[in-house]
Design a protein around this motif. Structure first.
Motif, PDB file in Angstrom:
ATOM      1  N   GLU A 192     -10.803  -2.885   3.892  1.00 58.09           N
ATOM      2  CA  GLU A 192      -9.890  -3.831   4.542  1.00 58.09           C
ATOM      3  C   GLU A 192      -8.540  -3.150   4.668  1.00 58.09           C
ATOM      4  OE1 GLU A 192      -8.591  -8.346   3.521  1.00 58.09           O
ATOM      5  OE2 GLU A 192      -7.903  -6.785   2.172  1.00 58.09           O
ATOM      6  N   LEU A 193      -7.960  -3.219   5.838  1.00 64.13           N
ATOM      7  CA  LEU A 193      -6.610  -2.703   6.023  1.00 64.13           C
ATOM      8  C   LEU A 193      -5.691  -3.901   6.191  1.00 64.13           C
ATOM      9  CD1 LEU A 193      -7.202   0.066   8.705  1.00 64.13           C
ATOM     10  CD2 LEU A 193      -7.378   0.245   6.250  1.00 64.13           C
ATOM     11  N   LEU A 194      -4.574  -3.883   5.478  1.00 71.06           N
ATOM     12  CA  LEU A 194      -3.621  -4.988   5.593  1.00 71.06           C
ATOM     13  C   LEU A 194      -2.252  -4.374   5.801  1.00 71.06           C
ATOM     14  CD1 LEU A 194      -2.854  -7.980   5.319  1.00 71.06           C
ATOM     15  CD2 LEU A 194      -2.669  -7.594   2.871  1.00 71.06           C
ATOM     16  N   GLN A 244      -5.253   1.096  -2.475  1.00 67.90           N
ATOM     17  CA  GLN A 244      -4.283   2.145  -2.239  1.00 67.90           C
ATOM     18  C   GLN A 244      -3.248   1.648  -1.247  1.00 67.90           C
ATOM     19  OE1 GLN A 244      -6.098   5.735  -0.927  1.00 67.90           O
ATOM     20  NE2 GLN A 244      -4.296   6.956  -1.283  1.00 67.90           N
ATOM     21  N   VAL A 245      -2.066   2.248  -1.288  1.00 69.37           N
ATOM     22  CA  VAL A 245      -1.025   1.879  -0.332  1.00 69.37           C
ATOM     23  C   VAL A 245      -0.569   3.137   0.385  1.00 69.37           C
ATOM     24  CG1 VAL A 245       1.260   0.919  -0.059  1.00 69.37           C
ATOM     25  CG2 VAL A 245      -0.278  -0.035  -1.773  1.00 69.37           C
ATOM     26  N   LEU A 246      -0.514   3.055   1.702  1.00 68.91           N
ATOM     27  CA  LEU A 246      -0.054   4.196   2.491  1.00 68.91           C
ATOM     28  C   LEU A 246       1.209   3.797   3.252  1.00 68.91           C
ATOM     29  CD1 LEU A 246      -3.277   5.553   4.177  1.00 68.91           C
ATOM     30  CD2 LEU A 246      -1.977   6.628   2.370  1.00 68.91           C
ATOM     31  N   PRO A 253       4.509  -5.340   7.936  1.00 66.35           N
ATOM     32  CA  PRO A 253       5.537  -4.516   8.587  1.00 66.35           C
ATOM     33  C   PRO A 253       6.840  -4.486   7.815  1.00 66.35           C
ATOM     34  CG  PRO A 253       4.567  -6.102  10.111  1.00 66.35           C
ATOM     35  CD  PRO A 253       4.076  -6.455   8.765  1.00 66.35           C
ATOM     36  N   GLU A 254       7.189  -5.613   7.123  1.00 68.32           N
ATOM     37  CA  GLU A 254       8.508  -5.601   6.496  1.00 68.32           C
ATOM     38  C   GLU A 254       8.601  -4.560   5.385  1.00 68.32           C
ATOM     39  OE1 GLU A 254       7.120  -9.735   6.073  1.00 68.32           O
ATOM     40  OE2 GLU A 254       5.927  -7.983   6.382  1.00 68.32           O
ATOM     41  N   ASN A 255       7.462  -4.235   4.731  1.00 70.02           N
ATOM     42  CA  ASN A 255       7.515  -3.215   3.683  1.00 70.02           C
ATOM     43  C   ASN A 255       7.157  -1.822   4.203  1.00 70.02           C
ATOM     44  OD1 ASN A 255       7.564  -5.629   2.428  1.00 70.02           O
ATOM     45  ND2 ASN A 255       5.557  -5.411   1.457  1.00 70.02           N
ATOM     46  N   SER A 256       6.786  -1.754   5.491  1.00 69.71           N
ATOM     47  CA  SER A 256       6.286  -0.496   6.058  1.00 69.71           C
ATOM     48  C   SER A 256       5.165   0.080   5.213  1.00 69.71           C
ATOM     49  CB  SER A 256       7.375   0.564   6.187  1.00 69.71           C
ATOM     50  OG  SER A 256       8.533   0.009   6.697  1.00 69.71           O
ATOM     51  N   GLU A 257       4.222  -0.750   4.861  1.00 67.68           N
ATOM     52  CA  GLU A 257       3.135  -0.262   4.027  1.00 67.68           C
ATOM     53  C   GLU A 257       1.811  -0.730   4.565  1.00 67.68           C
ATOM     54  OE1 GLU A 257       4.079  -1.767   0.211  1.00 67.68           O
ATOM     55  OE2 GLU A 257       5.164   0.024  -0.399  1.00 67.68           O
ATOM     56  N   MET A 258       0.818   0.102   4.347  1.00 67.71           N
ATOM     57  CA  MET A 258      -0.542  -0.263   4.732  1.00 67.71           C
ATOM     58  C   MET A 258      -1.374  -0.341   3.454  1.00 67.71           C
ATOM     59  SD  MET A 258      -2.815  -0.354   7.446  1.00 67.71           S
ATOM     60  CE  MET A 258      -2.622   0.852   8.743  1.00 67.71           C
ATOM     61  N   HIS A 259      -1.869  -1.553   3.141  1.00 64.14           N
ATOM     62  CA  HIS A 259      -2.693  -1.708   1.942  1.00 64.14           C
ATOM     63  C   HIS A 259      -4.140  -1.471   2.308  1.00 64.14           C
ATOM     64  CE1 HIS A 259       0.420  -3.560  -0.612  1.00 64.14           C
ATOM     65  NE2 HIS A 259       0.920  -3.899   0.556  1.00 64.14           N
TER      66      HIS A 259
END
Lengths: 739, 464
Positions: A696-698, A644-646, A701-707
């Motif tokens: 796992e959280l990844l 998922q992407v947040l 920053p450049e995409n402002s996304e948390m995988h």
């Protein structure tokens, strides 16, 4: 210490241990074993050579035996199956003719912390309890406690307890004390060892035969005994009298505590006891052993809280010497502040003033705050000293003095005039947030008496853009508005500017809100502003709340000679509260597996957890055996169940995130440091049925996304979705706080 | 009870670690490592390095105390609900770790005892010595503590159990074995039976440290002497000893009969504020008759410890004179006067005169000894090897200062002094030490006795 090369070291040592030439040469063999222990000490994982070490235990060399046993006690929990091989040798040693070997083997065997060892150690322990050498009996008695600890919460063995109770009459003093310790641990759930009249009297008679550790311990156990009559009580006190003068400060303190507790209905006896330990306590306070001195000083402070005059005539004993360590100086200053009275106030203040110019800024500030403490009773003298200190124009002194003034004006309004006269000019020397806040508050509340107050505040308003502390800005807003009420003409213009800045340009939410609030308040009308802002300017009655005078001795007697006086009551309360929660975990019934189960969410956090959406079916519990190693293994063996992407703005906040996750019982296994790019974190959790969730959280920053990638040990979509929603909520919440 | 004991060097490397209880370490200390500002011990590429067993407590202490930036605020530190009690000896840190609510004084006493025992085995506690005696220390830790509870800690008694040379169990004689049994079952825990010496000898050392804080005007702000009587006994059998000193209370009690003796000895008696004794002294007898009788342990032990505050003989007086000449110059003159019998010699005298931080140069003239300005310590160190009583010596120095715009006034730390004198500054005198051994046939006269007095400076400071 080799950081990564432990595999090589293990390999090399293994080879050496197997080498028959080395095995034949006793000294060389022992040297290799020593190297193993040395690496173990340094933190290398040496469990790889367990097999070889077990072989090395079959020797006649006692030193080698001791080393190998030490090794085995450390690694047995990791290699329980191999450790069982060593049991045979150990059992044999338990019947060696030499009592030292018997004791050593028994001690080591009891210290093997692995499941399943109980059945092997039970018989040797029972034999040991009846051994003719007291050395073995000592070991066996403590072995009982170790065995019980291993069992966890299994039922108490009545026969064993009786045996231990009867060993209380043993000839050897250390056996007696060990019996008490052991019984205490075994019977913990029933409230510990029972001290009845015969036992108490027996212990009292043996007291003088014990060493200092034993005496301290027995004194502690005797606290539990309730004498039947007054006569018996005083007999006991007489018997123990000599321990108030013991060589060991620990015993003195233990005896003092016992006296205070036993005589809780006789205040005059308590005071008498405190007078009698004055000498030993003072001796400890001026002893060369600094750490002991520190502990004694903490207890002196405790006594001073109930008997303020107790040490007044000895005030010179608490003067600091230049070369003393920091922590003793800080304690002494506090003591001086507590024992001040009419006779010594002059000298004490003189001394404290000397400390204010100490090289250590920390200590100087502590001295200034202490003068502030004395000022509550001897206001005029102290204010004068503090005012003189302002003349030194030093940053750390000025800020501490201004903070002291702020508190003082609140508690002793009679000194307002003097303080107001001292304030002008000190704004140049204040740089830190606390000091600035104090100064601004004073200027705001008592601005009508300080002629240049508006100009000082104007300076702050001018420089508000470069101000780094939001708290100072908030204080400035309030102060300026207050001053505006008393001196409107001088303040109106700058108040306007400040409000404009705060509302239009300020980035900090709290400051902006405060600015907006005041702006709207002003719109409602000046009367409303007055009603809200003009609180009382001082309230001396609050001093009583803050510093309850003369606590009765009984209120702290039970805390005497524990860590409470050392840490302070409030701090200890938080420490023990957390510990209590942990105990709760430990006391839950253990099933066959290691996993603890049950509701482990602390009371306070319960609500938050229940509010989380859709977490209904899922209850996460903290898992105690989810180690990093285990995590890694499981992570590699599982497939990704969900991705998922947040959205996420800016950098990560590891601290906040970790805390938030802890609340919902998600464990953080590993995490890169703040600011790293890309930023990663590994999380693990377990629910009450035992399935594992790994995530796992990844963060890029450049995409402002948390995988987010989640792995699940069982394929249940229901629980998986609820786990993801929990995780989502937490990450969302942290993200919200930030932006 | 103590959960574990660790010894570190000054870099924070673990030299010795012994864990007695499982409750310390594990996940509790994890959070401490997390929350500290230090970088994580593992990097991203290896996110899951297994934490070695219970290393966390060890690491937490290093990060939070040994490597802490500020001064140590307390010898008791709480990290993640675990208490760390530490003691520092030269540059070695000893830390006892526990999760229980223990009594602090006892833990510190235990650490001191541990240091004493180690010192008795291998002398000074230094990194070198600890590394060399690593096996011995583990052996000691095994015997002194069991399951976190202190066991036997008397050096003499321990000698039976510690086999540094590694005696083979078979070769151990029957006699030695029975010794272990009798030693540990005997009623007197501190002495074993059957000790024999050809020469019966005993040594008494009265060791005192005199502490002083004096105002610039020469007024005594506080002064006290803390003293110890250390006895080394090499006596056969189970000797009964009786020790006497010029304690005021005893002298007055005895002097009641003969009035003029009181006046004669009254001057020489001293008032002891408080005293404590070794476990072997019969306290009941001391309370009733004020007599000190005991059966001594074999070898060296501390018989008593005491403290006096009245009528202290201050061996040296320091008279400082500091004059500021302009903004860039200081003139310092210090006079020291020795105040004891001219026939006695003080030794190892050292006077430290602190200088301001912005000192650029110092010129020293002294009548006696050697004086040097030590820039790294910000002090003039004046050393005199020997000095007789009732003498006077002085030093004068001109200190040149760099002009600074630092408004901070110089705090003027006190002048401190170190010395050693061959008498007891408290005035304590040993009057007698009698030895009775009823079973063996040697009498008090056959015992060779030696008495020595050493007075050292503790914190001996004069403000200037």
């Amino acid at each position: 210490m080799p950081y990564l090369g432990s595999e090589d070291v293990v390999k090399e040592l293994k080879k050496a241990l197997c080498n028959p030439h080395i095995q034949a040469d006793r000294l060389r063999y022992r040297n290799v074993i020593q190297r193993v222990i040395r690496h173990m000490t340094q933190g290398l994982d040496m469990s790889g050579v367990f097999m070889e070490m077990v072989k090395a235990s079959a020797t006649v060399d006692i030193v080698q035996k001791k080393l190998v046993y030490l090794y085995m006690c450390t690694y047995a929990p990791l290699k329980p199956d191999l450790a069982l091989l060593a049991i045979n040798t150990l059992c044999k040693d338990c019947s060696d003719p030499n009592p030292m070997v018997r004791g050593l083997a028994l001690r080591s065997m009891c210290s093997l912390r692995m499941p399943g060892v109980q059945e092997y150690i039970q018989q040797p322990i029972l034999n040991g309890l009846r051994d003719k050498a007291s050395y073995v009996r000592r070991v066996a008695v403590l072995g009982c406690a170790k065995m019980h600890n291993l069992h966890g919460d299994s039922e108490v063995d009545g026969a064993l307890v009786n045996e231990l109770y009867s060993l209380l009459r043993d000839q050897d003093p250390i056996v007696v004390v060990n019996c008490l310790r052991s019984l205490e641990e075994i019977l913990k759930q029933e409230g510990g060892v029972v001290i009845n009249k015969p036992i108490a009297h027996h212990l009292l008679n043996r007291m003088s035969k014990l060493d200092q550790w034993g005496q301290a311990e027995v004194l502690n156990f005797l606290l539990r005994y309730q004498p039947r009559s007054e006569e018996e009580l005083f007999d006991i006190l007489n018997l123990l009298d000599s321990f108030l003068k013991s060589n060991s400060p620990g015993v003195v303190m233990g005896a003092t505590k016992l006296f205070l507790i036993l005589a809780k209905k006789f205040p005059h006896v308590q005071t008498d006891v405190l007078v009698r330990v004055k000498g030993p306590l003072l001796a400890a306070c001026s002893s060369e052993s600094r750490e002991l001195c520190f502990a004694a000083l903490c207890h002196v402070r405790q006594i001073l809280h109930s008997l303020p005059g107790h040490f007044s005539s000895h005030y010179k004993k608490f003067f600091c010497s230049y070369s003393e360590p920091h922590y003793i100086k800080l304690q002494k200053v506090e003591v001086l502040c507590d024992l001040v009275n009419d006779e010594n106030v002059q000298q004490v203040l003189e001394e404290l003033r000397g400390y204010c110019t100490d090289v250590s800024a920390d200590f100087a500030q502590a001295a200034i705050f202490a003068i502030g403490g004395v000022a509550r009773t001897y206001t005029d003298q102290c204010v004068q000293i503090l005012t003189e200190l302002l003349g030194l124009h030093q940053e750390h002194i000025t800020t501490a003095v201004v903070q002291t003034f702020r508190d003082l004006v609140w508690l002793c309004p009679q000194c307002t005039e003097a303080v107001c006269q001292a304030l002008p000019g000190c704004e140049e020397n204040i740089q830190d947030s606390e000091g600035k806040q104090a100064l601004i508050w004073l200027l705001g509340v008592h601005g009508e008496r300080i002629p240049n107050a508006p100009y000082v505040l104007e300076d702050f308003v001018e420089n508000v853009k470069s101000e780094t502390f939001p708290a100072v800005k908030m204080e400035l807003l309030t102060a300026l508005l207050r001053l505006f009420l008393s001196r409107p003409a001088e303040c109106q213009d700058m108040l306007g500017r400040l409000l404009y800045y705060c509302i239009e340009e300020e980035k900090d939410m709290a400051v902006r809100d405060r600015g907006l609030f005041y702006y709207r308040l002003l719109l409602v009308g000046i009367d409303e502003v007055k009603r809200i802002l003009c609180s009382p300017k001082s309230d001396p009655s609050l001093g009583l709340l803050e510093d309850p005078a003369e606590r009765p001795v009984n209120s702290w007697a039970s805390d005497f000679n524990t860590l409470v006086p050392v840490y302070g009551k409030a701090r200890w309360a938080t420490i023990s509260k957390c510990q209590g929660a942990e105990h709760h975990v430990l006391e839950l019934p253990n099933t066959a597996s290691f996993a603890t189960s049950g509701p482990l969410i602390p009371e306070a956090n319960k609500e938050t957890v229940q509010e989380l959406p859709e977490s209904g079916a899922l209850t996460l519990v903290p898992s105690r055996h989810l180690t990093a190693e285990y995590f890694e293994k499981t992570w590699l063996s599982l497939e990704v169940a969900h991705q998922q992407v947040l959205p996420w703005q800016g950098a990560a906040q590891p601290g906040a995130l970790q805390m938030a996750l802890q609340v919902v019982n998600i464990q953080t296994m590993a995490m890169s440091r703040a600011g790293a790019q890309p930023w990663k974190a590994y999380l693990g959790a377990q629910d009450n049925t035992g399935c594992l969730f790994l995530a796992e959280l990844l963060l890029e920053p450049e995409n402002s996304e948390m995988h987010i990638s989640v792995k699940h040990s069982e394929a249940q979509t229901e629980t998986l979705t609820s786990f993801i929603s929990v995780l989502e909520t937490v990450i969302g919440a942290i993200g919200d706080i930030k932006s | 009870m103590i959960g574990g004991l660790f010894i570190y060097n000054h870099k924070g490397e673990v030299l010795i670690s012994r864990v007695y209880r499982d409750d310390i370490g594990s996940q509790a200390a994890d959070s401490a490592v997390f929350s500290s500002s230090e970088p994580f011990p593992w990097t991203l590429s290896r996110p899951c390095v297994p934490f070695p067993l219970r290393r966390n407590a060890v690491d937490a202490f290093r990060v939070n105390v040994i490597h802490a930036r500020q001064q140590v605020r307390s010898p008791v530190t709480n990290i993640a609900r675990t208490s760390f009690f530490h003691v520092k000896r030269s540059n070695i840190w000893l830390a006892a770790v526990t999760k229980q609510n223990v009594n602090a004084a006892m833990v510190f006493e235990f650490l001191y005892k541990m240091c004493d025992v180690m010192a008795a085995y291998f002398g000074k506690i230094s990194e070198e010595n600890i590394k060399n005696n690593f096996v011995l220390i583990y052996e000691l830790l095994d015997e002194i503590l069991d399951f976190g509870y202190p066991q036997n800690s008397e050096t003499g008694a321990l000698k039976t159990f510690i086999t540094q040379q590694g005696i083979k169990s078979q070769h151990q004689t029957k006699e030695e074995q029975s010794q272990i049994t009798s030693q540990v079952t005997g009623q007197i825990g501190w002495r074993r039976e059957g000790i024999k010496y050809r020469r019966n000898e005993l040594f008494l050392d009265v060791l005192e440290s005199v502490n002083l804080l004096m105002s610039p005007q020469g007024q005594v702000l506080s002064a006290h002497v803390s003293g110890r009587v250390v006895m080394k006994s090499y006596l056969s059998g189970m000797p009964e000893c009786k020790f006497g000193m010029n304690d005021k209370i005893v002298i007055e009690k005895q002097g009641k009969g003969t009035a003029d003796e009181t006046s004669k000895s009254g001057k020489q008696s001293i008032a002891i504020d408080d005293c404590t004794f070794h476990q072997c002294v019969r306290l009941s007898k001391f309370d009733s008759e004020r007599s000190i009788s005991f059966i001594p342990p074999d070898g060296e032990f501390e018989l008593m410890r005491y403290r006096t505050t009245k009528d202290i003989i201050l061996p040296f007086r320091v008279i400082p004179l500091v004059r500021e000449v302009g903004r860039t110059k200081l003139e310092v003159k210090v006079v020291i006067k020795s105040n004891f019998k001219p026939s006695l010699l003080a030794q190892k005298i050292e006077v430290r005169i602190p200088t301001p931080l912005n000192t650029s140069g110092v010129q020293v003239i002294c009548m006696k000894g050697k004086a040097k300005y030590k820039a790294s310590e910000n002090a003039i160190v004046w050393k005199i090897k020997r000095m007789a009583g009732m003498k006077e010596s002085q030093i004068s120095a001109e200190i040149e200062l760099l002009p600074t715009n630092d408004k901070k006034k110089w705090a003027r730390p006190p002048i401190s002094m170190n010395f050693e004198v061959p008498f007891a500054p408290s005035g304590l005198k040993v009057r007698y030490l009698k030895v009775f051994e009823p079973k063996l046939n040697y009498s008090d006269h056959d015992v060779i006795k030696w008495v020595r007095y050493i007075g050292r400076s503790g914190i001996y400071e004069t403000r200037c």
